[in-house]
Design an enzyme around this catalytic site. Structure first.
Site, PDB file in Angstrom:
ATOM      1  N   THR A 161      75.268 -27.104  58.514  1.00  0.00           N
ATOM      2  CA  THR A 161      74.465 -27.287  57.293  1.00  0.00           C
ATOM      3  C   THR A 161      75.352 -27.476  56.056  1.00  0.00           C
ATOM      4  O   THR A 161      76.430 -26.883  55.970  1.00  0.00           O
ATOM      5  CB  THR A 161      73.613 -26.007  57.113  1.00  0.00           C
ATOM      6  OG1 THR A 161      72.739 -25.910  58.231  1.00  0.00           O
ATOM      7  CG2 THR A 161      72.815 -26.012  55.830  1.00  0.00           C
ATOM      8  N   ARG A 211      60.375 -27.180  64.701  1.00  0.00           N
ATOM      9  CA  ARG A 211      61.052 -25.949  64.246  1.00  0.00           C
ATOM     10  C   ARG A 211      61.655 -26.193  62.853  1.00  0.00           C
ATOM     11  O   ARG A 211      62.348 -27.166  62.620  1.00  0.00           O
ATOM     12  CB  ARG A 211      62.143 -25.558  65.234  1.00  0.00           C
ATOM     13  CG  ARG A 211      62.955 -24.312  64.845  1.00  0.00           C
ATOM     14  CD  ARG A 211      64.225 -24.686  64.135  1.00  0.00           C
ATOM     15  NE  ARG A 211      65.069 -23.512  63.842  1.00  0.00           N
ATOM     16  CZ  ARG A 211      66.110 -23.533  63.017  1.00  0.00           C
ATOM     17  NH1 ARG A 211      66.440 -24.660  62.403  1.00  0.00           N
ATOM     18  NH2 ARG A 211      66.818 -22.458  62.801  1.00  0.00           N
ATOM     19  N   ASP A 227      65.980 -22.216  57.654  1.00  0.00           N
ATOM     20  CA  ASP A 227      66.070 -21.669  56.290  1.00  0.00           C
ATOM     21  C   ASP A 227      66.382 -22.735  55.238  1.00  0.00           C
ATOM     22  O   ASP A 227      66.037 -22.567  54.063  1.00  0.00           O
ATOM     23  CB  ASP A 227      67.151 -20.594  56.230  1.00  0.00           C
ATOM     24  CG  ASP A 227      68.512 -21.166  56.590  1.00  0.00           C
ATOM     25  OD1 ASP A 227      68.696 -21.574  57.752  1.00  0.00           O
ATOM     26  OD2 ASP A 227      69.390 -21.228  55.702  1.00  0.00           O
ATOM     27  N   GLY A 281      68.869 -19.965  60.998  1.00  0.00           N
ATOM     28  CA  GLY A 281      67.716 -19.975  60.114  1.00  0.00           C
ATOM     29  C   GLY A 281      66.742 -18.845  60.354  1.00  0.00           C
ATOM     30  O   GLY A 281      66.166 -18.302  59.393  1.00  0.00           O
TER      31      GLY A 281
HETATM   32  N1  GLY Z   1      70.655 -23.020  58.704  1.00  0.00           N
HETATM   33  C1  GLY Z   1      70.173 -24.124  59.385  1.00  0.00           C
HETATM   34  C2  GLY Z   1      69.089 -23.857  60.306  1.00  0.00           C
HETATM   35  O1  GLY Z   1      68.982 -22.779  60.897  1.00  0.00           O
HETATM   36  O2  GLY Z   1      68.299 -24.725  60.518  1.00  0.00           O
END
Ligand code: GLY
Length: 286
Positions: free
Chosen positions: A156, A184, A187, A210
Site C-alpha cells: 500500500t 473485500r 483499511d 486491513g
Molecule cells: N492495508 C491494505 C489492505 O489491507 O487492504
C-alpha cells in the site's frame, strides 16, 4: 511548517527491489513538494504524490496491484482534507489508472464519502480521469505471484502533507491483499482507519493488514495520542505497539502533527518512506 511525507507500504521486500522503491518514494515526495512549493493545497500535494506510486509497478496500488482469488484487480483508495473535513473514498474499483483521483472525484461531488465498484468507476468519465482495460493494471510479476501463491511484491502507498497555509491532508491507495475475495475492502478505503486528516489533530496514512487496522481505527487512534500530548514519532510508535498488543498485527504508519512534525514507524521488516520539509531536501528513510 510546510512538509510532505510518503510511504510505499510496510512489509517485507526483496533486496533487489529496495533501491528502486526508495527512488519511487523520493519521486513521489518531489511531485507533492512541487505542488506545495507553488502554494498549492495539501490535498493536491498528497494526490500528486500517491499518483506517482500508483503509476509505479513496484508498489501495490494502481499499476502493479495484487490480484484477488479470481485473478483480477480490485483497488481501494481514500483521502481527506483537514481544513474542511471533506473526504472521499472508493473501494473495489478497477479500470482506472489512479484510484486516488477517483476518491477525489467522490469528494468533489460531495454526495457520498464512500462509493464502491462500478458506480464509483463511472465517475472516472465524468471527471476526465485516465481509464484502461482492467487487465492493463496487471503486471507479469503480480500474475506470477498470484499463480505461485506468493506474498505481494509491493505494498500500500500513502502520503500526508501540510501546506503553506497550514492545511493538512492525507491519502492512501492500495490493491489490497493477495488472494482476497472479490468485494473485500481494506483499511485504505476507510476514513479513520487507513486515512485521516483534521487540522486540529494531525494527518495520517497507514499500511498493513486491513482487518486489524480497521478494528483499531489506527490512524484516528494515533492522532488522538497526539491530542493527548504525544509527539508525532511517539504517537506513530505507540499506535503500532497497540495494534500489535491488541490484535497481534504488524504494520506501518506516517503522521503529521498540526504544526507539521513528521512521525514514521513500522513494526514490519521494511517500509520505504521519505519526506521533505521547508527546512531541507528530501530525506529517504531505509
Ligand atoms: N492495508 C491494505 C489492505 O489491507 O487492504
Amino acid at each position: 511548517m510546510t512538509v510532505i511525507a510518503v510511504h510505499g507500504g510496510a512489509g517485507a521486500e526483496s533486496p533487489a527491489d529496495r533501491p528502486a522503491r526508495r527512488d519511487g518514494v523520493a519521486r513521489a515526495v518531489e511531485a507533492g513538494w512541487a505542488v506545495l512549493d507553488a502554494g498549492g493545497h495539501a490535498l493536491d500535494a498528497v494526490i500528486a504524490a500517491v499518483a506517482v506510486l500508483e503509476d509505479d509497478p513496484l508498489f501495490n496500488a494502481g499499476l502493479g496491484s495484487v490480484l484477488t482469488v479470481e485473478g483480477v484487480v480490485e483497488m481501494d483508495a481514500s483521502l481527506m482534507a483537514g481544513d474542511t473535513l471533506q473526504a472521499g473514498a472508493v473501494g473495489a474499483v478497477t479500470g482506472v489508472r489512479n484510484p486516488v483521483r477517483l476518491a477525489r472525484a467522490v469528494l468533489d461531488e460531495g454526495r457520498e464519502v464512500f462509493l464502491v465498484g462500478e458506480p464509483a468507476e463511472r465517475l472516472a468519465g465524468r471527471h476526465g480521469l485516465a481509464t484502461c482495460a482492467p487487465d492493463a493494471l496487471i503486471t507479469e510479476e503480480a500474475r506470477r505471484r498470484w499463480r505461485e501463491r506468493l506474498a505481494p511484491g509491493g505494498e500500500t502507498v500513502g502520503a500526508v502533507a501540510r501546506d503553506t497555509a497550514g492545511r493538512l491532508a492525507a491519502a492512501t491507495s492500495t490493491g489490497g491483499v493477495t488472494g482476497k475475495r472479490r468485494g473485500r475492502l481494506g483499511d485504505s478505503a476507510v476514513i479513520g482507519a487507513g486515512t485521516y486528516a483534521d487540522d486540529t489533530l494531525g494527518a495520517g496514512s497507514a499500511t498493513g493488514p486491513g482487518e486489524a487496522i480497521i478494528r483499531l481505527c489506527l490512524v484516528r487512534t494515533a492522532l488522538e495520542l497526539i491530542a493527548r500530548g504525544a509527539d508525532a514519532p511517539g504517537a506513530a510508535a505507540e499506535s503500532l505497539a497497540l495494534l500489535q498488543r491488541r490484535l497481534g498485527a504488524t504494520a506501518g504508519i506516517i503522521l503529521l502533527d498540526p504544526r507539521g512534525q513528521v512521525g514514521m514507524a513500522r513494526t514490519t521488516e521494511s517500509m520505504p518512506a521519505a519526506y521533505r520539509s521547508a527546512t531541507g531536501a528530501t530525506v529517504v528513510l531505509d
